[in-house]
Each structure stands twice: as structure tokens, then as C-alpha cells.
Design a protein around this motif. Structure first.
Motif, mmCIF file in Angstrom:
data_model
loop_
_atom_site.group_PDB
_atom_site.id
_atom_site.type_symbol
_atom_site.label_atom_id
_atom_site.label_comp_id
_atom_site.label_asym_id
_atom_site.label_seq_id
_atom_site.Cartn_x
_atom_site.Cartn_y
_atom_site.Cartn_z
ATOM 1 N N ASN A 294 -12.736 1.472 -10.076
ATOM 2 C CA ASN A 294 -13.230 1.528 -8.810
ATOM 3 C C ASN A 294 -14.343 0.743 -8.735
ATOM 4 O O ASN A 294 -15.488 0.662 -8.214
ATOM 5 C CB ASN A 294 -13.597 2.696 -7.977
ATOM 6 C CG ASN A 294 -12.551 3.504 -7.386
ATOM 7 O OD1 ASN A 294 -11.571 2.669 -6.858
ATOM 8 N ND2 ASN A 294 -12.597 4.779 -7.477
ATOM 9 N N ARG B 115 -7.205 -3.649 -2.578
ATOM 10 C CA ARG B 115 -6.094 -3.512 -3.386
ATOM 11 C C ARG B 115 -4.820 -4.388 -3.118
ATOM 12 O O ARG B 115 -4.181 -4.692 -4.080
ATOM 13 C CB ARG B 115 -5.734 -1.993 -3.339
ATOM 14 C CG ARG B 115 -6.577 -0.948 -4.077
ATOM 15 C CD ARG B 115 -6.020 0.536 -4.004
ATOM 16 N NE ARG B 115 -5.796 0.902 -2.654
ATOM 17 C CZ ARG B 115 -6.494 1.766 -2.125
ATOM 18 N NH1 ARG B 115 -7.666 1.991 -2.468
ATOM 19 N NH2 ARG B 115 -6.037 2.318 -0.872
ATOM 20 N N THR C 285 -12.628 -2.425 -3.396
ATOM 21 C CA THR C 285 -11.716 -1.299 -3.987
ATOM 22 C C THR C 285 -11.258 -0.647 -2.834
ATOM 23 O O THR C 285 -10.444 0.476 -3.206
ATOM 24 C CB THR C 285 -12.939 -0.370 -4.688
ATOM 25 O OG1 THR C 285 -14.015 0.039 -3.773
ATOM 26 C CG2 THR C 285 -13.439 -0.942 -5.984
ATOM 27 N N GLY C 286 -11.295 -1.072 -1.578
ATOM 28 C CA GLY C 286 -10.593 -0.352 -0.491
ATOM 29 C C GLY C 286 -9.422 -0.937 -0.299
ATOM 30 O O GLY C 286 -8.707 -1.626 -1.036
ATOM 31 N N THR C 287 -8.384 -0.533 0.635
ATOM 32 C CA THR C 287 -6.914 -0.933 1.093
ATOM 33 C C THR C 287 -6.894 -2.359 0.927
ATOM 34 O O THR C 287 -5.995 -2.991 0.120
ATOM 35 C CB THR C 287 -6.474 -0.516 2.508
ATOM 36 O OG1 THR C 287 -6.717 1.047 2.334
ATOM 37 C CG2 THR C 287 -5.081 -0.764 2.615
ATOM 38 N N ASP D 113 0.889 -1.305 0.099
ATOM 39 C CA ASP D 113 -0.044 0.008 -0.047
ATOM 40 C C ASP D 113 0.741 1.129 0.032
ATOM 41 O O ASP D 113 0.826 2.174 0.670
ATOM 42 C CB ASP D 113 -0.898 -0.144 1.299
ATOM 43 C CG ASP D 113 -2.164 0.952 0.962
ATOM 44 O OD1 ASP D 113 -2.627 1.300 -0.100
ATOM 45 O OD2 ASP D 113 -2.481 1.523 2.066
ATOM 46 N N VAL E 215 -17.289 -1.997 -2.749
ATOM 47 C CA VAL E 215 -16.577 -1.145 -1.826
ATOM 48 C C VAL E 215 -15.314 -2.031 -1.086
ATOM 49 O O VAL E 215 -14.310 -1.492 -0.989
ATOM 50 C CB VAL E 215 -17.116 -0.326 -0.956
ATOM 51 C CG1 VAL E 215 -16.839 1.208 -1.210
ATOM 52 C CG2 VAL E 215 -18.672 -0.397 -0.846
#
Length: 229
Positions: free
Chosen positions: A194, A155, A150-152, A104, A147
Motif C-alpha cells: 500500500n 489500482r 492505493t485506492g480504487t 476492480d 492514499v
């Protein structure tokens, strides 16, 4: 007294307002600056005799959105560029992007020697022309959803998949690079838009690709060395 207000004839057909709005949103998504469609259209503006540095190709790296760089790298394998050793040039930065997604990082980092490498614009324009029709359709259909992916955390999982796929692309197994790169492209488009649904599809394809690569590798070893694995 005759009315002065003109009324449309029976032959005039109007699309339902909901359909008009949907088409407008679709066209806006296709043309927005951050989309892969806009990026590929930008490549077509280069002259055929120009050479583009990897730094310029990846958008100067002035963003933490790793989707566009991944999409560019993957597209160059989906539509093979006829340059010897190009697959290695693609798989190394692809693996580095995946690794940085896992931890990240705020900004994408690649070695200066790699960023300063130059690629003929004519080869990249060939890739852009081949990919644009499909990418335009995908850009028009995608939207923000899912979501969780598509969040941390999502990813990071996608980064792990990209790292694995990059390592598989680097393996000298004939005929496998394009399907593997297409899987990376699906993940990249999900990151750019996203779209958790696209990311989920990319993760599923990664599992399938890894299994098929295992089977192909065993078959290749058996063919070359005549072993009974």
C-alpha cells in the motif's frame, strides 16, 4: 554505605529509543505474513524435486490483493527460469491480472488449465534465493503512503500499466523481458505494501519502458526487413 545499585560502565552504548523503534518496525514489516519476503521464504521450504502448481504458487487465489501474484509472476522474469516458452506462461496470467485490476474484480480468476500447471520447485527456489536480499531491503523501507494511488482509482491505473507491460513482455524483442518485469515488480510491491510512492515509480517506469520498447521494435524491424521506418 556503598550503593548496591549497579551502574553501567562508560563502554556500554545504548541506541536512541527512536532508532530502536524504527529498527523493530522494519523487522516486523519484513516478517509479516502478507509480505513478499515471507512468500519467498516459504518457497525455499519446498524440496528440490517437488513440483508446485500455479494455483499453489499464487497463494490459492483466496484474496483480492493482486500484488503477491503479480510479484511472483514478475520475479520469474526478472530472474529468468530456464524453461522453454516460460515467458508466455508468465505474460498471459499477468495480462489477466492487470485486466481484472482495471475492472476492480473482488477475486482474481484464472483458467483452471493454467492453475493446474506445475513448475519445478528447483527453478522457483533459484528465483527466490536471487530475489530475497533485494526484497527484504525494499520491504524494510516501504510503508503505507500516497492514499490516492492505493485506492480504487490508483489500482485501476496500475492495472492498465500491468496489462501494457504484460503485452510488451509477450513480444519477441530480445533482452527486454527483465527490465519490463522489474517494472511490474515495483508496481506489485507498491500494491502489496500500500505504498503510493512505489506505485508512482512503477507508473513512471512503465511510460519509460513503453517508449524504449517502441524504439527497440522500430530498430528490430529495420534490421530484419531493411526498411527505413
Amino acid at each position: 554505605m556503598a550503593s548496591l545499585v549497579a551502574t553501567p560502565g562508560p563502554s556500554v552504548l545504548r541506541a536512541p529509543p527512536r532508532l530502536v523503534k524504527r529498527q523493530a518496525r522494519s523487522q516486523a514489516r519484513k516478517a509479516e505474513p502478507g509480505s513478499l519476503t515471507a512468500f519467498l521464504e516459504g518457497l525455499l521450504r519446498y524440496r528440490d524435486n517437488a513440483h508446485i502448481s500455479v494455483r499453489d504458487l499464487l497463494g490459492g487465489l483466496e484474496t483480492r490483493a493482486f500484488g503477491i501474484p503479480l510479484a511472483v509472476l514478475a520475479a520469474c522474469e526478472v530472474v529468468p527460469v530456464p524453461i522453454p516458452g516460460f515467458s508466455l506462461v508468465i505474460s498471459v496470467p499477468m495480462a489477466m491480472v492487470g485486466a481484472q485490476m482495471i475492472v476492480d474484480r473482488d477475486r482474481l480468476w484464472l483458467p483452471r488449465s493454467l492453475l493446474n500447471r506445475r513448475v519445478p520447485a528447483s527453478a522457483l527456489k533459484r528465483v527466490a534465493r536471487a530475489m530475497l536480499p533485494t526484497v527484504r531491503r525494499i520491504d524494510g523501507l516501504t510503508r503505507q503512503r500516497g492514499v490516492v494511488l492505493t485506492g480504487t482509482a490508483g489500482r485501476r491505473v496500475a492495472g492498465l500499466a500491468v496489462l501494457l507491460l504484460a503485452l510488451l513482455i509477450a513480444l519477441p524483442v530480445p533482452g527486454t523481458n527483465a527490465p519490463l518485469a522489474l517494472t511490474v515488480l515495483v508496481l506489485a510491491l507498491g500494491l502489496v505494501r500500500n505504498d503510493g510512492l512505489l506505485i508512482a515509480a512503477g507508473l513512471l517506469l512503465t511510460v519509460v519502458a513503453a517508449a524504449l520498447m517502441g524504439v527497440a521494435s522500430v530498430a528490430l524491424v529495420n534490421m530484419v526487413f531493411g526498411t527505413g521506418l
